[in-house]
Design a protein around this motif. Structure first.
Motif, PDB file in Angstrom:
ATOM      1  N   LEU A  64       7.001  -3.991  -1.651  1.00 21.92           N
ATOM      2  CA  LEU A  64       6.730  -2.554  -1.601  1.00 21.92           C
ATOM      3  C   LEU A  64       5.510  -2.249  -0.736  1.00 21.92           C
ATOM      4  O   LEU A  64       5.535  -1.330   0.089  1.00 21.92           O
ATOM      5  CB  LEU A  64       6.529  -2.011  -3.020  1.00 21.92           C
ATOM      6  N   VAL A  65       4.442  -3.029  -0.918  1.00 23.19           N
ATOM      7  CA  VAL A  65       3.231  -2.793  -0.124  1.00 23.19           C
ATOM      8  C   VAL A  65       3.484  -3.089   1.345  1.00 23.19           C
ATOM      9  O   VAL A  65       2.988  -2.376   2.227  1.00 23.19           O
ATOM     10  CB  VAL A  65       2.054  -3.631  -0.682  1.00 23.19           C
ATOM     11  N   THR A  66       4.268  -4.120   1.619  1.00 23.25           N
ATOM     12  CA  THR A  66       4.599  -4.435   3.010  1.00 23.25           C
ATOM     13  C   THR A  66       5.491  -3.353   3.613  1.00 23.25           C
ATOM     14  O   THR A  66       5.292  -2.938   4.761  1.00 23.25           O
ATOM     15  CB  THR A  66       5.308  -5.804   3.092  1.00 23.25           C
ATOM     16  N   TRP A  67       6.468  -2.892   2.856  1.00 22.84           N
ATOM     17  CA  TRP A  67       7.404  -1.884   3.350  1.00 22.84           C
ATOM     18  C   TRP A  67       6.699  -0.570   3.678  1.00 22.84           C
ATOM     19  O   TRP A  67       7.015   0.101   4.651  1.00 22.84           O
ATOM     20  CB  TRP A  67       8.506  -1.680   2.315  1.00 22.84           C
ATOM     21  N   THR A  68       5.733  -0.211   2.840  1.00 17.88           N
ATOM     22  CA  THR A  68       4.989   1.031   3.085  1.00 17.88           C
ATOM     23  C   THR A  68       3.808   0.841   4.038  1.00 17.88           C
ATOM     24  O   THR A  68       3.080   1.791   4.305  1.00 17.88           O
ATOM     25  CB  THR A  68       4.476   1.621   1.759  1.00 17.88           C
ATOM     26  N   ARG A  69       3.611  -0.388   4.497  1.00 14.94           N
ATOM     27  CA  ARG A  69       2.506  -0.743   5.404  1.00 14.94           C
ATOM     28  C   ARG A  69       1.154  -0.336   4.814  1.00 14.94           C
ATOM     29  O   ARG A  69       0.324   0.288   5.483  1.00 14.94           O
ATOM     30  CB  ARG A  69       2.714  -0.111   6.767  1.00 14.94           C
ATOM     31  N   SER A  70       0.943  -0.711   3.562  1.00 15.36           N
ATOM     32  CA  SER A  70      -0.269  -0.305   2.853  1.00 15.36           C
ATOM     33  C   SER A  70      -1.273  -1.427   2.659  1.00 15.36           C
ATOM     34  O   SER A  70      -2.253  -1.255   1.935  1.00 15.36           O
ATOM     35  CB  SER A  70       0.107   0.257   1.476  1.00 15.36           C
ATOM     36  N   TRP A  71      -1.052  -2.581   3.285  1.00 17.43           N
ATOM     37  CA  TRP A  71      -1.980  -3.692   3.080  1.00 17.43           C
ATOM     38  C   TRP A  71      -3.391  -3.340   3.534  1.00 17.43           C
ATOM     39  O   TRP A  71      -4.367  -3.660   2.846  1.00 17.43           O
ATOM     40  CB  TRP A  71      -1.502  -4.950   3.807  1.00 17.43           C
ATOM     41  N   SER A  73      -4.881  -0.431   3.707  1.00 16.00           N
ATOM     42  CA  SER A  73      -5.543   0.493   2.779  1.00 16.00           C
ATOM     43  C   SER A  73      -5.875  -0.189   1.454  1.00 16.00           C
ATOM     44  O   SER A  73      -6.900   0.110   0.837  1.00 16.00           O
ATOM     45  CB  SER A  73      -4.692   1.736   2.548  1.00 16.00           C
TER      46      SER A  73
END
Length: 111
Positions: A64-71, A73
């Motif tokens: 999920l974090v990878t898919w939303t490109r939130s690493w 943040s």
């Protein structure tokens, strides 16, 4: 005794260092109690199921974090958070959740 000096790299406050070690020890104790309660209640099947659940949930969270490109943040939040938050508050919250879960599992384990 060098392990007790590791938090000097993060904070100079001796109070935060002490509370950080205390929170870490409480977290380890709470996790150990939860693992023991799961083992007592469901034996090996419970331990394997709990381990598989942690791996699957962690993998889904990483996806999920990878898919939303939130690493970026997520890491910036960890870096920008105060040492008290990351060393004391978060471990205490996880320890409290583990303690409540242990109570729920152990409550149903014995007649």
């Amino acid at each position: 005794m060098r392990m007790f000096g590791i938090l000097r790299f993060v904070t100079d406050s001796s109070v935060v260092q002490f509370l950080g070690f205390l929170a870490t020890m409480l977290l380890i104790a709470a996790l150990s109690m939860l693992i023991g309660a799961i083992q007592h209640r469901w034996r090996t099947t419970g331990l394997l199921t709990a381990t598989a659940s942690v791996v699957v949930i962690g993998g889904l969270a990483a996806i999920l974090v990878t898919w939303t490109r939130s690493w970026s943040s997520l890491w910036s939040w960890i870096v920008d958070a105060s040492p008290t938050t990351t060393l004391v508050v978060l471990p205490l919250l996880v320890a409290a959740v583990c303690t409540v879960a242990t109570w729920q599992v152990a409550r149903n384990a014995a007649p």
